[in-house]
Write a protein that holds these residues in place. Structure first.
Motif, PDB file in Angstrom:
ATOM      1  N   ALA A   1       0.825  -1.209   0.000  1.00  0.00           N
ATOM      2  CA  ALA A   1       0.000   0.000   0.000  1.00  0.00           C
ATOM      3  C   ALA A   1       0.860   1.259   0.000  1.00  0.00           C
ATOM      4  O   ALA A   1       0.594   2.203  -0.747  1.00  0.00           O
ATOM      5  N   VAL A   2       1.903   1.265   0.822  1.00  0.00           N
ATOM      6  CA  VAL A   2       2.764   2.446   0.929  1.00  0.00           C
ATOM      7  C   VAL A   2       3.515   2.682  -0.380  1.00  0.00           C
ATOM      8  O   VAL A   2       3.600   3.818  -0.870  1.00  0.00           O
ATOM      9  N   SER A   3       4.075   1.608  -0.972  1.00  0.00           N
ATOM     10  CA  SER A   3       4.825   1.778  -2.220  1.00  0.00           C
ATOM     11  C   SER A   3       3.902   2.229  -3.348  1.00  0.00           C
ATOM     12  O   SER A   3       4.269   3.095  -4.152  1.00  0.00           O
TER      13      SER A   3
ATOM     14  N   ALA B   1      -8.677   4.981   0.556  1.00  0.00           N
ATOM     15  CA  ALA B   1      -9.982   5.041  -0.098  1.00  0.00           C
ATOM     16  C   ALA B   1     -10.435   6.483  -0.342  1.00  0.00           C
ATOM     17  O   ALA B   1     -11.155   6.761  -1.317  1.00  0.00           O
ATOM     18  N   LEU B   2     -10.037   7.403   0.531  1.00  0.00           N
ATOM     19  CA  LEU B   2     -10.474   8.791   0.412  1.00  0.00           C
ATOM     20  C   LEU B   2      -9.639   9.611  -0.572  1.00  0.00           C
ATOM     21  O   LEU B   2     -10.087  10.671  -1.020  1.00  0.00           O
ATOM     22  N   LEU B   3      -8.447   9.145  -0.913  1.00  0.00           N
ATOM     23  CA  LEU B   3      -7.571   9.941  -1.772  1.00  0.00           C
ATOM     24  C   LEU B   3      -8.203  10.333  -3.111  1.00  0.00           C
ATOM     25  O   LEU B   3      -8.071  11.490  -3.543  1.00  0.00           O
ATOM     26  N   PRO B   4      -8.901   9.429  -3.817  1.00  0.00           N
ATOM     27  CA  PRO B   4      -9.494   9.846  -5.102  1.00  0.00           C
ATOM     28  C   PRO B   4     -10.559  10.930  -4.967  1.00  0.00           C
ATOM     29  O   PRO B   4     -10.927  11.560  -5.972  1.00  0.00           O
ATOM     30  N   GLU B   5     -11.062  11.132  -3.750  1.00  0.00           N
ATOM     31  CA  GLU B   5     -12.083  12.167  -3.537  1.00  0.00           C
ATOM     32  C   GLU B   5     -11.473  13.546  -3.317  1.00  0.00           C
ATOM     33  O   GLU B   5     -12.196  14.550  -3.277  1.00  0.00           O
ATOM     34  N   CYS B   6     -10.161  13.621  -3.143  1.00  0.00           N
ATOM     35  CA  CYS B   6      -9.493  14.905  -2.897  1.00  0.00           C
ATOM     36  C   CYS B   6      -9.449  15.727  -4.183  1.00  0.00           C
ATOM     37  O   CYS B   6      -9.146  15.199  -5.253  1.00  0.00           O
ATOM     38  N   LYS B   7      -9.726  17.016  -4.045  1.00  0.00           N
ATOM     39  CA  LYS B   7      -9.794  17.880  -5.226  1.00  0.00           C
ATOM     40  C   LYS B   7      -8.852  19.074  -5.154  1.00  0.00           C
ATOM     41  O   LYS B   7      -8.734  19.823  -6.122  1.00  0.00           O
ATOM     42  N   ASN B   8      -8.180  19.282  -4.017  1.00  0.00           N
ATOM     43  CA  ASN B   8      -7.258  20.402  -3.912  1.00  0.00           C
ATOM     44  C   ASN B   8      -6.101  20.026  -2.989  1.00  0.00           C
ATOM     45  O   ASN B   8      -6.099  18.959  -2.353  1.00  0.00           O
TER      46      ASN B   8
ATOM     47  N   MET C   1      -4.467  -0.062 -12.551  1.00  0.00           N
ATOM     48  CA  MET C   1      -4.686   1.163 -13.336  1.00  0.00           C
ATOM     49  C   MET C   1      -4.911   0.832 -14.807  1.00  0.00           C
ATOM     50  O   MET C   1      -5.756   1.448 -15.470  1.00  0.00           O
ATOM     51  N   ASP C   2      -4.168  -0.155 -15.335  1.00  0.00           N
ATOM     52  CA  ASP C   2      -4.329  -0.536 -16.743  1.00  0.00           C
ATOM     53  C   ASP C   2      -5.710  -1.137 -17.004  1.00  0.00           C
ATOM     54  O   ASP C   2      -6.311  -0.902 -18.056  1.00  0.00           O
ATOM     55  N   GLN C   3      -6.208  -1.911 -16.056  1.00  0.00           N
ATOM     56  CA  GLN C   3      -7.486  -2.587 -16.240  1.00  0.00           C
ATOM     57  C   GLN C   3      -8.678  -1.685 -15.950  1.00  0.00           C
ATOM     58  O   GLN C   3      -9.745  -1.849 -16.537  1.00  0.00           O
ATOM     59  N   PHE C   4      -8.508  -0.744 -15.035  1.00  0.00           N
ATOM     60  CA  PHE C   4      -9.616   0.123 -14.633  1.00  0.00           C
ATOM     61  C   PHE C   4      -9.229   1.589 -14.830  1.00  0.00           C
ATOM     62  O   PHE C   4      -9.276   2.086 -15.943  1.00  0.00           O
ATOM     63  N   ASN C   5      -8.833   2.270 -13.768  1.00  0.00           N
ATOM     64  CA  ASN C   5      -8.378   3.651 -13.869  1.00  0.00           C
ATOM     65  C   ASN C   5      -7.537   3.988 -12.635  1.00  0.00           C
ATOM     66  O   ASN C   5      -7.379   3.156 -11.735  1.00  0.00           O
TER      67      ASN C   5
ATOM     68  N   LEU D   1      -9.138  -0.132  -4.514  1.00  0.00           N
ATOM     69  CA  LEU D   1      -8.928  -1.568  -4.396  1.00  0.00           C
ATOM     70  C   LEU D   1      -7.799  -1.890  -3.407  1.00  0.00           C
ATOM     71  O   LEU D   1      -7.879  -2.863  -2.647  1.00  0.00           O
ATOM     72  N   MET D   2      -6.743  -1.078  -3.403  1.00  0.00           N
ATOM     73  CA  MET D   2      -5.676  -1.288  -2.431  1.00  0.00           C
ATOM     74  C   MET D   2      -6.190  -1.039  -1.010  1.00  0.00           C
ATOM     75  O   MET D   2      -5.769  -1.699  -0.060  1.00  0.00           O
ATOM     76  N   ALA D   3      -7.131  -0.096  -0.864  1.00  0.00           N
ATOM     77  CA  ALA D   3      -7.720   0.170   0.448  1.00  0.00           C
ATOM     78  C   ALA D   3      -8.514  -1.040   0.936  1.00  0.00           C
ATOM     79  O   ALA D   3      -8.428  -1.421   2.113  1.00  0.00           O
ATOM     80  N   VAL D   4      -9.275  -1.657   0.037  1.00  0.00           N
ATOM     81  CA  VAL D   4     -10.042  -2.855   0.405  1.00  0.00           C
ATOM     82  C   VAL D   4      -9.098  -3.978   0.820  1.00  0.00           C
ATOM     83  O   VAL D   4      -9.302  -4.639   1.852  1.00  0.00           O
ATOM     84  N   LEU D   5      -8.035  -4.199   0.035  1.00  0.00           N
ATOM     85  CA  LEU D   5      -7.058  -5.246   0.362  1.00  0.00           C
ATOM     86  C   LEU D   5      -6.401  -4.972   1.712  1.00  0.00           C
ATOM     87  O   LEU D   5      -6.263  -5.875   2.553  1.00  0.00           O
ATOM     88  N   TYR D   6      -6.013  -3.730   1.940  1.00  0.00           N
ATOM     89  CA  TYR D   6      -5.360  -3.329   3.196  1.00  0.00           C
ATOM     90  C   TYR D   6      -6.297  -3.583   4.385  1.00  0.00           C
ATOM     91  O   TYR D   6      -5.882  -4.120   5.420  1.00  0.00           O
ATOM     92  N   ALA D   7      -7.564  -3.219   4.244  1.00  0.00           N
ATOM     93  CA  ALA D   7      -8.528  -3.404   5.332  1.00  0.00           C
ATOM     94  C   ALA D   7      -8.757  -4.887   5.618  1.00  0.00           C
ATOM     95  O   ALA D   7      -8.789  -5.311   6.783  1.00  0.00           O
ATOM     96  N   VAL D   8      -8.910  -5.685   4.567  1.00  0.00           N
ATOM     97  CA  VAL D   8      -9.148  -7.125   4.743  1.00  0.00           C
ATOM     98  C   VAL D   8      -7.972  -7.784   5.445  1.00  0.00           C
ATOM     99  O   VAL D   8      -8.145  -8.579   6.393  1.00  0.00           O
ATOM    100  N   ILE D   9      -6.762  -7.472   5.019  1.00  0.00           N
ATOM    101  CA  ILE D   9      -5.572  -8.080   5.629  1.00  0.00           C
ATOM    102  C   ILE D   9      -5.403  -7.616   7.069  1.00  0.00           C
ATOM    103  O   ILE D   9      -4.974  -8.383   7.945  1.00  0.00           O
ATOM    104  N   THR D  10      -5.742  -6.361   7.358  1.00  0.00           N
ATOM    105  CA  THR D  10      -5.655  -5.864   8.734  1.00  0.00           C
ATOM    106  C   THR D  10      -6.611  -6.628   9.646  1.00  0.00           C
ATOM    107  O   THR D  10      -6.256  -7.001  10.772  1.00  0.00           O
ATOM    108  N   VAL D  11      -7.817  -6.891   9.158  1.00  0.00           N
ATOM    109  CA  VAL D  11      -8.780  -7.680   9.935  1.00  0.00           C
ATOM    110  C   VAL D  11      -8.276  -9.110  10.121  1.00  0.00           C
ATOM    111  O   VAL D  11      -8.383  -9.693  11.209  1.00  0.00           O
ATOM    112  N   LEU D  12      -7.695  -9.685   9.069  1.00  0.00           N
ATOM    113  CA  LEU D  12      -7.141 -11.037   9.171  1.00  0.00           C
ATOM    114  C   LEU D  12      -5.993 -11.087  10.185  1.00  0.00           C
ATOM    115  O   LEU D  12      -5.864 -12.048  10.945  1.00  0.00           O
TER     116      LEU D  12
END
Length: 383
Positions: A219-221, A284-291, A352-356, A363-374
């Motif tokens: 996630a960090v990289s 997850a919130l980063l794409p919502e940032c506008k400034n 990014m190539d498959q989606f945007n 998607l990385m946020a979802v993976l990060y959250a799932v692994i944290t719960v695990l």
């Protein structure tokens, strides 16, 4: 925490090693491009450092349990000095790849072993605070390094940046050689560990920690590679992007001091869990940032999440592995981290190539959250 000469020496070696790593970061892409490196070779050059660390971190860590820590730290700093000078002799992409692989080996002889040395020095209950101080010097070195490298390259040339890196590393080598006592002189008992690598991670806690470390590094990289692209899509200047990345690193470093102290008193697993969830929400919130200011706010959230989880995770490793081979355990966890650093940009690029671009963060946020719960499940419910 008593600031002894031994502790200051270790911190200085840590700072210089990561400063040297940071110095060449702004130069390397241009250097590789000037050598006409093709796309695949370019990827290998950038991954070369992590590939070597992935292989050698557990090996060197294990050997340091057997032969002692100081010999590896001193040898690594000396070797890293030679590697830095070798950059000035490179004339082909293949030579640059070889130097990057060698740099990874030298780095493996310093950082994982320093962590193990610090872990041996830290009193029980203060492991997280000691690791927080170490991580602070790592972050400052990596934040300042690119600035120094860029200034030296602009004022003189790229070779001067490599020479400056070599000079700093050689000073650290001399200081460590003469001021850092041998493990036995400091009262640290280094014992050979006869247990195979797989047994070091036989507990569910360590399995969960290895998994969380890998995904956190991914996630960090991914964040540091793709957040600048997100900023550029909003027409941010290079200075603004640099400020955002520097704030994350420096703030995370300083916040680790109080959080590391608290993690030593309370439940480290809970700190890792909360830090991971904050990190996932931030992504997850980063794409919502506008400034710029919204990016800065989310960047500060990332720093808080990192500061909560990083020293707690390091302290947990030290606490659980004192008697089972500290060098081997730290080296193995570091390899999981390197695997995440290698995989992060690749996986993010595929997304990014498959989606945007926005999908990368979600998607990385979802993976990060799932692994944290695990991780929490492995560490608390199935321990």
């Amino acid at each position: 925490m008593a600031w002894s000469s031994e502790l200051i020496t270790l911190m200085f070696a840590t700072f210089v090693t990561n400063l040297g790593f940071g110095i060449i970061q702004p130069i390397l892409p241009i250097f590789a491009a000037d050598l006409k490196a093709a796309g695949f070779m370019l990827g290998l050059i950038f991954s070369g450092l992590s590939i070597s660390k992935l292989i050698f971190n557990p090996l060197v860590g294990r050997l340091s349990d057997k032969w002692g820590r100081k010999v590896f730290i001193v040898t690594g700093l000396f070797a890293y000095t030679g590697v830095a000078l070798s950059y000035t002799l490179v004339s082909t992409p293949h030579q640059l790849l070889f130097v990057r692989l060698a740099a990874g080996i030298a780095f493996s002889m310093v950082m994982p072993v320093v962590i193990a040395y610090m872990g041996s020095m830290s009193p029980k209950g203060e492991e997280s605070f000691y690791m927080a101080n170490l991580n602070l010097f790592v972050g400052i070195g990596m934040a300042i390094g690119p600035v120094i490298g860029g200034v030296l390259a602009d004022m003189y040339n790229k070779d001067m940046a490599f020479i400056g890196q070599a000079v700093l590393l050689f000073v650290a080598f001399l200081i460590t050689l003469f001021l850092l006592p041998k493990d036995t002189e400091y009262g640290i008992t280094v014992q050979p560990v006869k247990r195979p690598f797989k047994e070091l991670f036989s507990s569910n806690l360590m399995k969960g920690l290895a998994l969380a470390t890998t995904v956190s590094a991914m996630a960090v990289s991914g964040l540091f590679v793709f957040m600048p692209l997100l900023c550029k899509s909003l027409n941010f200047s290079n200075t603004q992007v640099g400020v955002l990345l520097a704030v994350v690193m420096i703030l995370a470093g300083f916040l680790q001091l109080p959080f590391g102290k608290l993690a030593g008193r309370y439940d480290k697993v809970l700190f890792i869990f909360v830090g991971g969830i904050i990190g996932a929400v931030s992504l997850a919130l980063l794409p919502e940032c506008k400034n710029f200011w919204s990016f800065l706010a989310i960047g500060m959230m990332v720093a808080v999440g990192t500061a909560l989880s990083a020293p707690a995770a390091s302290g947990l490793i030290i606490e659980k592995c004192r008697e089972t081979g500290l060098g081997a355990s730290v080296g193995m966890i570091s390899s999981f981290q390197e695997a995440g650093l290698i995989a992060g940009p690749i996986v993010s690029g595929l997304i990014m190539d498959q989606f945007n671009l926005s999908s990368v963060f979600r998607l990385m946020a979802v993976l990060y959250a799932v692994i944290t719960v695990l991780f929490y499940y492995f560490a608390k419910i199935r321990k």
